[in-house]
Write an enzyme that holds these catalytic residues in place. Structure first.
Site, PDB file in Angstrom:
ATOM      1  N   TYR A 192       0.839  -1.199   0.000  1.00  0.00           N
ATOM      2  CA  TYR A 192       0.000   0.000   0.000  1.00  0.00           C
ATOM      3  C   TYR A 192       0.873   1.247   0.000  1.00  0.00           C
ATOM      4  CZ  TYR A 192      -3.268   3.514   1.835  1.00  0.00           C
ATOM      5  OH  TYR A 192      -4.008   4.651   2.026  1.00  0.00           O
TER       6      TYR A 192
ATOM      7  N   TRP B 151      -5.114   1.415  10.546  1.00  0.00           N
ATOM      8  CA  TRP B 151      -5.327   1.400   9.103  1.00  0.00           C
ATOM      9  C   TRP B 151      -5.163  -0.002   8.541  1.00  0.00           C
ATOM     10  CZ3 TRP B 151      -7.984   3.612   5.695  1.00  0.00           C
ATOM     11  CH2 TRP B 151      -7.720   3.424   4.339  1.00  0.00           C
TER      12      TRP B 151
ATOM     13  N   GLU C 271     -11.597   6.228   5.494  1.00  0.00           N
ATOM     14  CA  GLU C 271     -10.962   7.028   6.548  1.00  0.00           C
ATOM     15  C   GLU C 271     -11.931   7.222   7.713  1.00  0.00           C
ATOM     16  OE1 GLU C 271      -7.928   7.820   6.880  1.00  0.00           O
ATOM     17  OE2 GLU C 271      -7.086   7.589   4.852  1.00  0.00           O
TER      18      GLU C 271
END
Length: 204
Positions: free
Chosen positions: A25, A55, A47
């Site tokens: 990522y 995350w 988000e």
């Protein structure tokens, strides 16, 4: 230690150095410009779901989120009703938070409404700052900015929810509106939006 050099000879922050999912990522997606409505709606939604969680958790669940939320097509999500909310609350593959689910559906409707006034992408990118941070350590990376505060206020005015200044700054980092790659990282300045010295490489 804020950066670590991998076996490929490239410097990355510690958070992106070990987990293969996070490393990929970081290397291919985080901080690269996203300028399309669906892409921005997806990242804004994720988000919001990430708030209070790691995350990595959201990234691992992203395929399930995409399946549950019709590929984050704003038109499709805007049509979700009570049956869809019940389905989502029963989906163990996503984060089952009723407030965040309701916010995502409401945000899809707000995204559709924005098309009459330039659209979501134009609005979000209009808050690009004149310069970007130059962090040498994690302590140098801000968690909000005047622009993220202003973006948060404008999105709330337009009917969006779960779009606080910290969440919006994380969005701005993720989609290339600011570059908070640490100085020395192999990704610093890689977006094409920002030069390595923190100046704009292109107009928004």
């Amino acid at each position: 230690m804020h950066l670590t050099v991998g076996d490929d000879g490239l410097a990355r922050p510690v958070w992106a150095a070990t987990d293969p999912l996070l490393r990929d990522y970081y290397d291919t997606e985080w901080g690269m410009p996203v300028r399309d409505e669906r892409g921005l709606f997806e990242r804004l939604s994720l988000e919001a779901f990430q708030s209070g969680l790691s995350w990595a958790t959201i990234l691992r669940k992203r395929p399930a989120f995409r399946a549950a939320f019709a590929g984050f097509d704003p038109d499709a999500v805007a049509r979700f009703g009570d049956d869809d909310v019940a389905r989502l609350m029963g989906d163990a593959g996503i984060v089952r938070n009723r407030r965040k689910i309701d916010a995502t559906i409401g945000n899809a409707r707000a995204t559709v409404r924005l098309r009459d006034d330039g659209g979501l992408a134009a609005l979000i990118w209009s808050f690009q700052p004149a310069s970007t941070p130059m962090p040498r350590s994690f302590a140098d990376v801000p968690t909000s900015s005047p622009e993220s505060v202003a973006l948060s206020k404008e999105l709330k005015r337009r009917g969006f929810a779960h779009v606080g200044p910290t969440t919006m700054f994380a969005l701005m980092e993720a989609v290339g509106i600011v570059d908070t790659h640490l100085i020395g990282s192999h990704r610093r300045g890689s977006s094409g939006v920002w030069a390595a010295d923190g100046s704009r490489a292109e107009a928004a």
